[in-house]
Each structure stands twice: as C-alpha cells, then as structure tokens.
Design a protein around this motif. Structure first.
Motif, mmCIF file in Angstrom:
data_model
loop_
_atom_site.group_PDB
_atom_site.id
_atom_site.type_symbol
_atom_site.label_atom_id
_atom_site.label_comp_id
_atom_site.label_asym_id
_atom_site.label_seq_id
_atom_site.Cartn_x
_atom_site.Cartn_y
_atom_site.Cartn_z
ATOM 1 N N VAL A 40 0.831 -1.208 0.041
ATOM 2 C CA VAL A 40 0.038 -0.023 0.175
ATOM 3 C C VAL A 40 0.930 1.159 0.065
ATOM 4 C CG1 VAL A 40 -1.870 1.460 1.231
ATOM 5 C CG2 VAL A 40 -1.814 -1.369 1.106
ATOM 6 N N GLY A 41 0.595 2.189 -0.749
ATOM 7 C CA GLY A 41 1.257 3.293 -0.738
ATOM 8 C C GLY A 41 0.761 4.688 -1.001
ATOM 9 N N ARG A 42 1.290 5.726 -0.930
ATOM 10 C CA ARG A 42 0.847 7.069 -1.276
ATOM 11 C C ARG A 42 1.004 7.586 -2.734
ATOM 12 N NH1 ARG A 42 2.819 12.098 2.386
ATOM 13 N NH2 ARG A 42 4.020 12.412 0.426
ATOM 14 N N LEU A 43 -0.137 7.891 -3.227
ATOM 15 C CA LEU A 43 -0.129 8.396 -4.725
ATOM 16 C C LEU A 43 -0.102 10.046 -4.696
ATOM 17 C CD1 LEU A 43 -2.789 6.223 -6.676
ATOM 18 C CD2 LEU A 43 -0.345 6.389 -7.303
ATOM 19 N N ASP A 44 1.196 10.571 -4.888
ATOM 20 C CA ASP A 44 1.115 11.991 -4.761
ATOM 21 C C ASP A 44 1.203 12.701 -6.198
ATOM 22 O OD1 ASP A 44 1.912 11.760 -2.293
ATOM 23 O OD2 ASP A 44 4.241 12.474 -2.506
ATOM 24 N N ILE A 45 -0.170 13.579 -6.373
ATOM 25 C CA ILE A 45 -0.366 14.042 -7.629
ATOM 26 C C ILE A 45 -0.046 15.616 -7.386
ATOM 27 C CG2 ILE A 45 -2.662 14.200 -9.125
ATOM 28 C CD1 ILE A 45 -3.689 12.018 -7.440
ATOM 29 N N VAL A 154 -9.327 -1.548 6.042
ATOM 30 C CA VAL A 154 -8.780 -0.813 5.479
ATOM 31 C C VAL A 154 -7.253 -0.323 5.750
ATOM 32 C CG1 VAL A 154 -10.149 1.158 6.350
ATOM 33 C CG2 VAL A 154 -9.401 1.142 3.843
ATOM 34 N N VAL A 155 -6.675 0.002 4.806
ATOM 35 C CA VAL A 155 -5.256 0.621 5.006
ATOM 36 C C VAL A 155 -5.355 1.806 4.103
ATOM 37 C CG1 VAL A 155 -2.640 0.445 4.873
ATOM 38 C CG2 VAL A 155 -4.112 -1.544 5.482
ATOM 39 N N SER A 156 -5.055 2.916 4.889
ATOM 40 C CA SER A 156 -5.075 4.370 4.151
ATOM 41 C C SER A 156 -4.064 5.095 4.683
ATOM 42 C CB SER A 156 -6.423 4.739 4.227
ATOM 43 O OG SER A 156 -6.832 5.133 5.508
ATOM 44 N N TYR A 157 -3.849 6.277 3.499
ATOM 45 C CA TYR A 157 -3.141 7.555 4.300
ATOM 46 C C TYR A 157 -4.334 8.543 4.384
ATOM 47 C CZ TYR A 157 1.078 5.272 2.973
ATOM 48 O OH TYR A 157 2.118 4.608 3.074
ATOM 49 N N PRO A 165 0.840 5.192 7.190
ATOM 50 C CA PRO A 165 -0.649 4.710 6.812
ATOM 51 C C PRO A 165 -1.167 4.046 8.150
ATOM 52 C CG PRO A 165 1.066 2.980 6.178
ATOM 53 C CD PRO A 165 1.730 4.116 6.615
ATOM 54 N N THR A 166 -2.378 3.984 8.143
ATOM 55 C CA THR A 166 -3.100 3.627 9.326
ATOM 56 C C THR A 166 -4.035 2.224 8.968
ATOM 57 O OG1 THR A 166 -5.193 4.901 8.972
ATOM 58 C CG2 THR A 166 -3.659 5.630 10.265
ATOM 59 N N LEU A 167 -4.087 1.512 9.782
ATOM 60 C CA LEU A 167 -5.019 0.080 9.606
ATOM 61 C C LEU A 167 -6.023 0.152 10.564
ATOM 62 C CD1 LEU A 167 -5.528 -2.847 8.676
ATOM 63 C CD2 LEU A 167 -3.805 -3.444 10.351
ATOM 64 N N GLN A 168 -7.274 -0.096 10.024
ATOM 65 C CA GLN A 168 -8.377 -0.450 10.440
ATOM 66 C C GLN A 168 -8.795 -1.890 10.501
ATOM 67 O OE1 GLN A 168 -12.063 1.876 9.738
ATOM 68 N NE2 GLN A 168 -13.088 1.310 11.751
ATOM 69 N N SER A 194 -8.171 3.751 -1.300
ATOM 70 C CA SER A 194 -7.591 2.941 -0.357
ATOM 71 C C SER A 194 -8.129 1.551 -0.552
ATOM 72 C CB SER A 194 -7.963 3.404 0.936
ATOM 73 O OG SER A 194 -7.392 4.593 1.181
ATOM 74 N N PRO A 195 -7.116 0.478 -0.421
ATOM 75 C CA PRO A 195 -7.629 -0.851 -0.554
ATOM 76 C C PRO A 195 -8.483 -1.432 0.662
ATOM 77 C CG PRO A 195 -5.358 -0.851 0.027
ATOM 78 C CD PRO A 195 -5.714 0.480 -0.032
#
Length: 268
Positions: A40-45, A154-157, A165-168, A194-195
């Motif tokens: 899982v990663g961050r997509l910088d735009i 879910v894992v998300s930024y 990232p955080t995991l719920q 986020s996946p």
C-alpha cells in the motif's frame, strides 16, 4: 435517478443495520506494525494532493478513478503522479513514476446526482514506469466482493496522517447495492483509492477500493467499489492500452452537496 435511489437505499441500510463496534485505527509507524502492508502506498499528485493506492502486480497500482481528475474535470498528466510504496515516517520503500493510467471504461467523472453509477465504476489501474521487485513489497491478490454483515479492513493515508498509513482491522459491510459497498470503515481526505481487505486464512485480499465518504444524520460511512465484475472489465480495458478519458461537463458531487434524501457525499 440512480443517485437518488442509491441515497435512499443508503438511508435504509444505515437506519436498519445492527453494527458491531469497529476496531480502532492503528498507525503503522514501525517496521513490525507495517510488515505485510508495504504494497500500500501514497499516490502524490502535483497540484491536487494525494490519494492511496495498492500494488496488484509488480508494475500495477489499483486506485480510484476520480483521483486522476482535477477539479475542472481535466485529466492529471501522468508525469505529475508518483507512487510511494510503503511510505512510513516520510520515507518510502520504493518510489515510482507512472507511464500509463486507465480508468474503468464506464466511469464518467462529474456524473451529477448519479452517485451509484459513479462509485460503482470508480476504479483505475496505473502502470508504473518500473516494476517494484522487492521481497518486502508484495502485490496483493484480489477477491470477490463481501456481503452484508461481513468484516473487512482498510489501510489508508489521509488528512493529518499523510506520512504514515493507518490500519483499521475491523469494520463492517452494511450493505451491497448496485455494485457499491456501504461500510463503517473510517476514511478521510486522502483516503480515496484505499484498498479494502478481506482476510481469509491469514491472507489479506483486496475486495474493494474506497471511493467516497457519506454522511447521514451525523453518522459517517464509507462507499467502496465492488471488484466482482468491474475489475475484470478494467483489466480488459487496460490490455487495450486505452487512455483514461476526459469526463466532459457532467456535474461532480462536491463536498457539502446534498441529495434530496439528506445523505451527504464527500470525496475522501
């Protein structure tokens, strides 16, 4: 009419579902905590901010289609997108550019009140400029959609947690309708794409991608795109080397807009 219908279904689901207490958000700040989630990663735009994405192959990232569009409906140039795999503490395990981006063929950006249709096809695949071949950064498998009452994670930024990232681990699927999952997962701005995972026999597989937040009677829920059919359709489109298409002049549901049912939809 689909958007209004979907919002009405959301009202019904939220009003009648019996929801177990969800797990707290765990910050994956350490190497031990983040082990297994490095894909899982961050997509910088550039000029837009960031979304979240996940590897589904050594050179492919799955995310939300709306992440590829600017507020004016124009596509982001792929040269302005970077994938930061396993970003933790401000440092990524791998940095990659993007050489191709393809949205689901039925996704239309700014689709007005047609919320259900937009969310149900809110998927995109990004082809990285170089594969990520690292034993600690492994692509995730995907699986069929979960059903009502199933537990997912879910894992998300997101806002105020952009560098870790955080995991719920546990949230609940309140319902599935028209290709859209309504979930109790906690997401925030930056969490788009986020996946959403289902864990079976110790293996985490992606079963949805976060598309939107929804708010009803001051209760927050999240909306995800089902992978049951749309992912196969997206992969077929991806194989044709078709580019993501500009969305035209359809209206986008902005933060704060309200459907007649009282449900408020936000892009995380």
């Amino acid at each position: 009419m689909l958007g209004r219908c979907f919002a009405g279904i959301l009202c019904c689901i939220v009003a009648t579902a019996s929801v177990a207490e969800d797990a707290v958000m765990l910050s994956l700040e350490t190497a031990d905590a983040s082990r297994g989630w490095e894909g899982v990663g961050r997509l910088d735009i550039v000029g837009k901010g960031f979304c979240t994405g996940a590897l589904v192959d050594v050179d492919q990232v799955l995310t939300a289609a709306h992440c590829l569009y600017r507020d004016d409906g124009q596509l982001v140039e792929i040269s302005q997108i970077q994938f930061l795999a396993g970003l933790r503490g401000g440092q990524a395990r791998a940095y990659r550019g993007v050489k191709r981006a393809v949205t689901h063929p039925d996704y239309v950006h700014r689709s007005g009140s047609n919320v259900g249709r937009e969310v149900s096809h809110d998927l995109a695949l990004l082809e990285l400029d170089q594969p990520i071949r690292n034993s600690r950064i492994r692509p995730f498998e995907t699986d069929a959609r979960p059903g009502r009452g199933d537990e997912v994670g879910v894992v998300s930024y997101g806002k105020d947690r952009a560098d870790n990232p955080t995991l719920q681990e546990t949230c609940e699927v309140l319902g599935v309708r028209l290709g859209v999952l309504v979930m109790t997962c906690s997401v925030d701005f930056g969490s788009s794409g986020s996946p959403v995972f289902s864990v079976k026999n110790g293996v985490a597989r992606i079963v949805s991608v976060v598309s939107s937040m929804a708010e009803l009677d001051e209760r927050k829920v999240s909306l995800g795109t089902s992978l049951a059919r749309p992912l196969a359709e997206l992969k077929a489109e991806f194989a044709t080397v078709a580019p993501a298409r500009v969305g035209g002049d359809q209206r986008f549901i902005e933060a704060g807009d309200r459907a007649d049912t009282g449900a408020k939809f936000l892009r995380p």
